[in-house]
Design an enzyme around this catalytic site. Structure first.
Site, mmCIF file in Angstrom:
data_model
loop_
_atom_site.group_PDB
_atom_site.id
_atom_site.type_symbol
_atom_site.label_atom_id
_atom_site.label_comp_id
_atom_site.label_asym_id
_atom_site.label_seq_id
_atom_site.Cartn_x
_atom_site.Cartn_y
_atom_site.Cartn_z
ATOM 1 N N CYS A 337 44.402 40.698 43.288
ATOM 2 C CA CYS A 337 43.520 41.865 43.176
ATOM 3 C C CYS A 337 43.344 42.649 44.471
ATOM 4 O O CYS A 337 43.256 43.874 44.451
ATOM 5 C CB CYS A 337 42.125 41.436 42.717
ATOM 6 N N ARG A 366 47.331 28.169 44.244
ATOM 7 C CA ARG A 366 46.012 27.598 43.963
ATOM 8 C C ARG A 366 46.111 26.096 44.088
ATOM 9 O O ARG A 366 47.056 25.500 43.591
ATOM 10 C CB ARG A 366 45.555 27.962 42.542
ATOM 11 N N GLN A 384 52.247 35.556 38.642
ATOM 12 C CA GLN A 384 51.568 36.168 37.500
ATOM 13 C C GLN A 384 52.158 37.544 37.221
ATOM 14 O O GLN A 384 52.508 38.260 38.155
ATOM 15 C CB GLN A 384 50.084 36.365 37.822
ATOM 16 N N ASP A 386 50.794 40.355 36.780
ATOM 17 C CA ASP A 386 49.402 40.755 36.976
ATOM 18 C C ASP A 386 49.275 42.271 37.077
ATOM 19 O O ASP A 386 50.124 42.924 37.665
ATOM 20 C CB ASP A 386 48.917 40.127 38.291
ATOM 21 N N HIS A 388 46.112 45.483 37.584
ATOM 22 C CA HIS A 388 44.716 45.901 37.701
ATOM 23 C C HIS A 388 44.620 47.349 37.291
ATOM 24 O O HIS A 388 45.375 48.184 37.780
ATOM 25 C CB HIS A 388 44.222 45.681 39.127
ATOM 26 N N LYS A 467 35.875 37.936 29.579
ATOM 27 C CA LYS A 467 37.329 38.087 29.389
ATOM 28 C C LYS A 467 37.750 37.823 27.957
ATOM 29 O O LYS A 467 37.042 37.171 27.194
ATOM 30 C CB LYS A 467 38.072 37.135 30.324
ATOM 31 N N HIS A 513 41.251 43.272 35.209
ATOM 32 C CA HIS A 513 42.350 42.391 35.625
ATOM 33 C C HIS A 513 43.023 41.949 34.335
ATOM 34 O O HIS A 513 42.334 41.563 33.399
ATOM 35 C CB HIS A 513 41.875 41.100 36.288
HETATM 36 ZN ZN ZN Z 1 42.806 40.355 39.596
#
Ligand code: ZN
Ligand code: ZN
Length: 638
Positions: A337, A366, A384, A386, A388, A467, A513
């Site tokens: 992010c 992680r 990911q 990913d 945003h 979410k 996200h």
């Molecule tokens: Zn994020």
């Protein structure tokens, strides 16, 4: 004779003799019900089916066809297994604990001299069957803790002694069946005769009380079902899952490996695995560009100060890796992010610029506990898909609907069915009530609009917002988490993100996200198991393998291979001086979709003869025609 009042779930009240058991009441209703009754709830307290009822109570029978009933049945079978092991091995083996778990149960044993092996499972199962056939009643005894300690000490059951010593109660409960006695809270089935279908499945090491400082125990895993047919079905599925295990297939297909020297939970992608994920990633880049996303890239490490601003340092620090260079502390990103917000902030934004959709195939790290690491499904470093989305509050509904449509398209291409879940505010969270309510209702309304059913998980949201979770269903009907869509009103606040509205004033954008496949590593693991390694043509790392019949065609076969590669087909050649049947079998084990057979006939005609991995053959065709065919087949997917 004193009587007590029993209130049944339908509200009916019965006066029965004091000391009547739930099983007696089940019998008075019907023999079928009695056979199904494993325990009971008396005023919401779980008790044995043969426990005498002493006072007025609300009674609910717990039957085999409920999850709770099945759990009691399986836990009772754990006692049966421990009983069998004690009969067979005596003081050679000490008992510890044996709970029911998802899909079955286990029992942990300690032995200095004996090591359990799968070859003994038959013998243990036979003894269990013998003890079940004897229909031994399970009898509860409540005794003083000192008496229980003395009893287990006399039997040399040190682990049971330790368990009782740690209990706070003065009175503990013991369960006896025949010669076997175990410390347990219960409840259990009334007698061993109820236990009809069970099977030991595996053996593994486990530390006493889960601590590496303690003794290593041997955990016998098993499962049990009330019905033999259900057991058979379950075992067949277990066998199928074993065959499809992505760790096993990953090795056999040479896709990836793990290496303790590199570190646990860190995937090393071999050529075919790296190509497989690259194909998926390229596909994703195209699909995102089609939907108005911009591709961005951020750094792998960012200054720790920035993680403090974002709240990750306070809320997520224990899962992060940190490093220090030139007296400057950096955090390895666990999420993508932050850089995306810095891109947003890099210039002044107007409402006309929104929404901004930043997409990154972002690698994150992680720290997962070593005990939960599992092949590609739980790793410490992963990528990911990913993105945003930064938009005005008014655009939020439309953006979330767009993401849900995106999920639907992608799941359709891979052929997965899926389920939707909405997770709401957890206990540990940041942000105001107003923000949370606004975000949650935006997700609700988008979900309602899909017309699909969804579940609500109270308190299961991320710390920064509610979410939507998407769980796909694989070929074995197992569910896997893939897409998530998370609303976030907090990060734009913390990073002071703004846009100039049509009113000329500064406003706060909303942030979403979202991932579609989730972690690419995990998704590849799921794909391997779902397809049992038989990947669809469009993501097969090797689509075809050229095999010559004799050395005579080697030069031509090599030429065909080069030509196909030029045309964009992912092809390999097997020109070894081996029998054709042998080479075909090997290509089949590698699950290559097409084998291209080249003999004298094909060489003379300038063709090749394709043979699908299923055994189906196609007419001979030119290399150009085969390349067209492959392109066409792949286009059918997307
Ligand atoms: Zn994020
Ligand atoms: Zn028990």
């Amino acid at each position: 004779m004193a009587t007590v009042k029993i209130t049944l779930p339908d509200g009916a009240v019965q006066d029965v003799e004091q000391g009547t058991t739930p099983l007696d009441i089940a019998r008075s209703i019907g023999a079928g019900l009695a056979r199904q009754t494993v325990a009971a709830r008396l005023n919401d307290r779980l008790v044995d089916a043969n426990a005498p009822i002493r006072q007025d109570a609300a009674l609910q029978l717990v039957t085999l066809n409920t999850p709770e009933g099945l759990e009691i049945y399986r836990h009772s079978t754990a006692h049966l297994m421990a009983h069998a092991v004690k009969e067979l091995f005596g003081k050679e083996v000490q008992v510890t604990i044996g709970p029911a778990i998802e899909g079955g149960f286990y029992y942990d044993f300690y032995s200095e001299n004996h090591t359990f092996t799968p070859e003994e499972f038959d013998r243990i199962e036979s003894k269990m069957a013998e003890l079940a056939a004897a229909d031994l009643p399970l009898v509860r005894e409540d005794v003083h803790r000192d008496e229980a300690i003395a009893l287990f000490r006399e039997m040399d059951e040190d682990y049971k002694v330790e368990l009782i010593e740690d209990l706070e109660e003065d009175t503990v409960s013991l369960y006896r069946q025949g010669s076997f006695v175990d410390l347990c809270r219960g409840p259990h089935v009334p007698s061993t005769g109820m236990l009809k279908a069970f099977k030991l499945t595996s053996v593994a090491g486990a530390y006493w009380r889960g601590s590496e400082d303690n003794a290593m125990l041997q955990r016998l895993y098993a499962t049990a079902f009330p019905d033999k047919k259900d057991l058979k079905k379950y075992l067949a599925r277990l066998e199928e899952a074993r065959k499809r295990d992505h760790r096993k297939l990953g090795r056999e297909l040479d896709l990836f490996s793990f290496n303790e020297e590199a570190g646990a939970g860190l995937v090393i992608w071999h050529p075919k695995g790296a190509l497989l994920r690259t194909l998926i990633e390229n596909f994703e880049r195209e699909e995102h560009l089609k939907r108005g996303y911009d591709i961005v890239m951020g750094p792998q490490i960012l200054r720790t100060e920035l993680w403090k601003t974002s709240g990750h340092f306070d809320n997520y620090r224990e899962n992060m890796y940190f490093t220090e260079v030139d007296e400057q502390s950096y955090g390895v990103k666990p999420m993508n992010c932050l850089a995306h917000m810095l891109i947003y902030k890099s210039k002044k934004r107007s409402y006309r610029d929104l929404p901004q959709r930043y997409f990154e195939l972002g690698m994150v790290h992680r720290h997962e506990k070593s005990g939960v690491l599992h092949g590609l499904l739980r790793v410490r470093g992963f990528t990911q898909d990913d993105a945003h989305i930064l938009c005005t509050p008014g655009q939020l509904d439309g953006e979330i609907k767009g993401v849900l449509k995106f999920v639907q398209d992608i799941m359709g291409i891979f052929g997965f069915e899926y389920e939707l879940e909405l997770s709401t505010r957890p206990e540990k969270s940041i942000g105001s009530d107003e923000d949370w309510n606004r975000a949650t209702s935006a997700l609700h309304s988008a979900l309602d609009d899909t017309g699909l059913d969804y579940e609500i998980n109270e308190g299961d949201g991320a710390f920064y917002g509610p979410k939507i979770d998407v769980k796909l269903k694989d070929a074995l009907d197992r569910k896997w988490q893939c897409a998530t869509i998370q609303c976030d009103f907090t990060l734009p606040e913390r990073f002071d993100l703004t846009y100039v509205g049509s009113d000329g004033e500064k406003h706060r954008p909303v942030m979403v996200h979202r991932v579609i496949l989730g972690a690419i590593e995990r998704f590849v693991g799921v794909l391997i198991e779902h397809f049992a390694g038989n990947f669809p043509l469009w993501i097969s790392p090797v689509q075809a393998k050229v095999v010559n019949v004799t050395d005579n065609q080697a030069a031509y076969a090599q030429q065909v291979c080069d030509q196909l590669r030029q045309e964009g087909v992912r092809v390999q050649a097997d020109l070894r001086n081996e029998k054709l049947g042998f080479k075909i079998r090997e290509a089949q084990v590698e699950k290559v979709p097409y084998m291209l057979v080249i003999g004298d006939q094909e060489m003379e005609a300038g063709t090749l003869s394709p043979r699908h991995r299923s055994g189906k053959t196609l007419d001979a065709m030119t290399p150009e025609a085969f390349a067209d065919f492959i392109r066409e087949e792949c286009r059918l997917y997307h």
